[in-house]
Structure formats: C-alpha cells, structure tokens
Design an enzyme around this catalytic site. Sequence first.
Site, mmCIF file in Angstrom:
data_model
loop_
_atom_site.group_PDB
_atom_site.id
_atom_site.type_symbol
_atom_site.label_atom_id
_atom_site.label_comp_id
_atom_site.label_asym_id
_atom_site.label_seq_id
_atom_site.Cartn_x
_atom_site.Cartn_y
_atom_site.Cartn_z
ATOM 1 N N ARG A 185 12.794 -9.524 14.961
ATOM 2 C CA ARG A 185 12.949 -9.093 13.564
ATOM 3 C C ARG A 185 12.410 -10.182 12.631
ATOM 4 O O ARG A 185 11.800 -9.904 11.612
ATOM 5 C CB ARG A 185 14.434 -8.798 13.247
ATOM 6 N N TYR A 225 3.685 6.518 -8.509
ATOM 7 C CA TYR A 225 4.015 7.361 -7.353
ATOM 8 C C TYR A 225 5.468 7.856 -7.477
ATOM 9 O O TYR A 225 6.365 7.071 -7.791
ATOM 10 C CB TYR A 225 3.797 6.558 -6.075
ATOM 11 N N ASP A 247 1.000 -2.524 -7.744
ATOM 12 C CA ASP A 247 0.815 -1.658 -6.579
ATOM 13 C C ASP A 247 -0.690 -1.400 -6.475
ATOM 14 O O ASP A 247 -1.263 -0.675 -7.282
ATOM 15 C CB ASP A 247 1.597 -0.346 -6.769
ATOM 16 N N LYS A 287 -2.078 3.901 3.601
ATOM 17 C CA LYS A 287 -3.247 4.495 2.943
ATOM 18 C C LYS A 287 -4.536 3.786 3.377
ATOM 19 O O LYS A 287 -4.830 3.743 4.552
ATOM 20 C CB LYS A 287 -3.048 4.468 1.427
HETATM 21 C C1 LIG Z 1 0.663 4.268 -4.840
HETATM 22 C C2 LIG Z 1 1.708 4.373 -3.782
HETATM 23 N N1 LIG Z 1 2.601 3.377 -3.643
HETATM 24 C C3 LIG Z 1 3.572 3.428 -2.705
HETATM 25 C C4 LIG Z 1 3.690 4.515 -1.860
HETATM 26 C C5 LIG Z 1 4.801 4.536 -0.842
HETATM 27 O O1 LIG Z 1 4.313 4.249 0.421
HETATM 28 P P1 LIG Z 1 4.932 4.770 1.802
HETATM 29 O O2 LIG Z 1 4.745 6.243 1.835
HETATM 30 O O3 LIG Z 1 4.162 4.024 2.838
HETATM 31 O O4 LIG Z 1 6.373 4.389 1.780
HETATM 32 C C6 LIG Z 1 2.789 5.555 -1.962
HETATM 33 C C7 LIG Z 1 2.900 6.724 -1.060
HETATM 34 O O5 LIG Z 1 2.233 7.725 -1.220
HETATM 35 C C8 LIG Z 1 1.763 5.497 -2.951
HETATM 36 O O6 LIG Z 1 0.894 6.497 -3.117
#
Ligand SMILES: Cc1ncc(COP(=O)(O)O)c(C=O)c1O
Length: 386
Positions: A52, A104, A176, A201
């Site tokens: 971990r 998001y 982000d 992604k």
């Molecule tokens: C811009 C963005 N940030 C964060 C996330 C969250 O990521 P995860 O689905 O890997 O938890 C997403 C998911 O679609 C996203 O599009």
Amino acid sequence: MKLNANARFATICLHAGQEPDPSTGAITTPIYQTSTYVQEALGRHKGFEYARTQNPTRLALENNIAALEAGRAALAFASGMAAIGAVATILESGDHVIVSDNVYGGTFRLFDRVLRRYQLTFTYLDMADLDALERAFTPATRLLFAETPSNPLMRLTDLAAVADLAHRHGARLVVDNTFASPCLQQPLKLGADLVVHSTTKYLNGHSDSVGGVVVASKAEDEEWLRFVQNAEGAILSPFDSWLVLRGTKTLALRMRQHEENGRAVAEYLRKQTGKIRKVYWPGFSDHPGHEVQRRQASGFGSMISFDLGSREAAARLLETVRLCSLGESLGGIETLISHPATMTHAGYTQAERDALGIGDGLVRISVGCEDVEDLIADLGRALNAV
Ligand SMILES: Cc1ncc(COP(=O)(O)O)c(C=O)c1O
C-alpha cells in the site's frame, strides 16, 4: 536510463521513470504483483516495505507522470475521483474553495454532496471572468480548482493569471488537466501548485483502466499527499499502473493524431448548420477562450461538444452512430460519444445544468484515432437520421 535534462516530451513519455529491471534487465517495468517485501533484517530493506505504501510498478508510473507534468512528484490513486479526494484533504473545516463552473459532474458531486458535510464551502464561477474571481475570494479561501478546457462546454481558464490571483490571496491553484493532457498543457509551468488527472482518459488512452494521479510542485504538498495516499489507501494497483505506464509511452504519438482528427471533425460539424446549432471547440478562432488556449497550450485537443437543440435529436444521433461508441469516458484511442445531461453531468440537477448551459440537446464527442474520413462518414449518416 539517464534522461538528458533537455530531453523532449516524446522522449520523456517513453523513458522517464523507467529503468531496466534490476534483477533481469527486462526493458519493460514488470508488474510487481506482491503485497509485501521480504526484509533482510530488522529495519533493513530495499526501500519497499508494504505494497500500500510503495510498489515498484506504481513508483515507475509516478516518476513518469511527474516528469510529464514537470512536477516534483506524482502520487497515483485508484481513480481520478480518489485523486481529487486526496487533494481535498489539504483543506480544513471552515475553508472556502473556488471552482470553475461546469466541472466534471463527479467532481461537483464530491464537492457539493460529500465535502460540504465537513464545513467546507464552494463557490462556482466562470474563471474566464477574472473580476468575478477576484470578488469571490474570502479570508477563508484556500484553494482554486480549475478544469480547463472544461467539461463539457470547453470553457478556458487563463492559468497564469488565475495562479497569480490565487497566490496573492494565499491560496493554491489545483488544475484538472485531464482534457488537455500534459502533451498539450503543463499547468505547473504556468504557476499552478497541483495537477490532477483521471489517468482513465488520455494518459492511459486505451479504455482499459480506471485511475488517477496528483502531481505536486512543492515539498510540503508532496509530503502530505504521500502521507494521505498511504493513510487512506486508495492506491492504484500494480496492473493498472503498468497499463497506464504502457499508455504514456505513446501519449505524444496519440495526441498528435487526436489533435488532427479533432480539428477535422470540429470543422465538419460546424458546417452542418441545418442540424447543429453550435459547436464548442477551443480551436475555432471565435471561441471565447481561443487566444488563451493558443498562449498556454500547444493544441486544442479532440474534445468537442455540439448542440442538436433537443433531447430527441441527440438520442437519434447517439442511437444511429456505429463507429462512434456511445459511452461515458473520453480520451481513449477509439471515439466515444456521450450525452452529458444524462451521463457525465447527471450529478447536477436539471436546474443546475440549465444554469450552466448544459442543454438536453448537447452531445459530447471524444475524437479518437480512427481514420477521420470514416468518423466523418459515420457522423454524417447519423446526422441524416436527425
Ligand atoms: C475532467 C475529469 N476529471 C476527473 C474525472 C474523474 O475520473 P475517474 O472517472 O477516473 O474517477 C473525470 C471522469 O470522467 C473527468 O472527465
């Protein structure tokens, strides 16, 4: 393998963090699928005690992504949301956060439905409006959270200006960077303090892993996030770390194709004026954030949203496409198409979506690396059915 200090991005993608395996010379970092490590004597070990806390496959990925983002250190988590959740532990009750609007839906859900229970407050605004941003600061503001380009309306935040504002008010800027990827945009170089990604992604790029990462630029943040990664335990598994590491090797190559295909699809969609009311893509010179994106990024990406005017029209298009796959997520090598109102942004209420301009006719496309003529033919056929 020692990378030159002036190694370029595609070289960093392929080599950063990755040494030939010390026991066999394997060029590919192995999947260290182990829960613990045998210690030679009390207090004597090879830097790995319990999985971990440390894992060599995860460490290779973390070092790779830290280099891609020009950061000090990266910490990998079980999902993008776990990474954002870890960043939130920097806050203490009573703190205030300013968030770029239309983030998001899952990020909004975490902030609005979970973290508000812990006496944290959030203000959402369009960070392109620097005057409104300046007015939103309170003595309790500790964090700015920007998603740029934003999801799904492709709004842009001027990261250097916002970082400056944050620092003048004693706050951190978290970006982000999932939509742009470090191939197009490196927020830490523009003054941001922390970068988060859903590695699910573009970084992984093959739609076969869920993960997240936080990249820190300061020693105190690295130290805290490393502590939290171990304390909360939402770590990325060795196999997922290996998949993402395999993905980042081709990031520069893939992003070049995404960019080329994204431009062609955006320009095609914009010509379909009889069916499509508006196309959102920062590469258009009349996009409100176009100049900001030109300045702070090396491309416009392959995320595009377009408005078909009604839920019925959107549904018909989404049910007719064949090559474009209807599904949540983005950034995979194959094209994904989705309906933000009922999928990625279902975390918002209808009223919240209306206020943001996320209509029921909005469709989002993550343009992949297929031959672009095939994609355009597929979209053309589906538009004919609308
Ligand atoms: C811009 C963005 N940030 C964060 C996330 C969250 O990521 P995860 O689905 O890997 O938890 C997403 C998911 O679609 C996203 O599009």
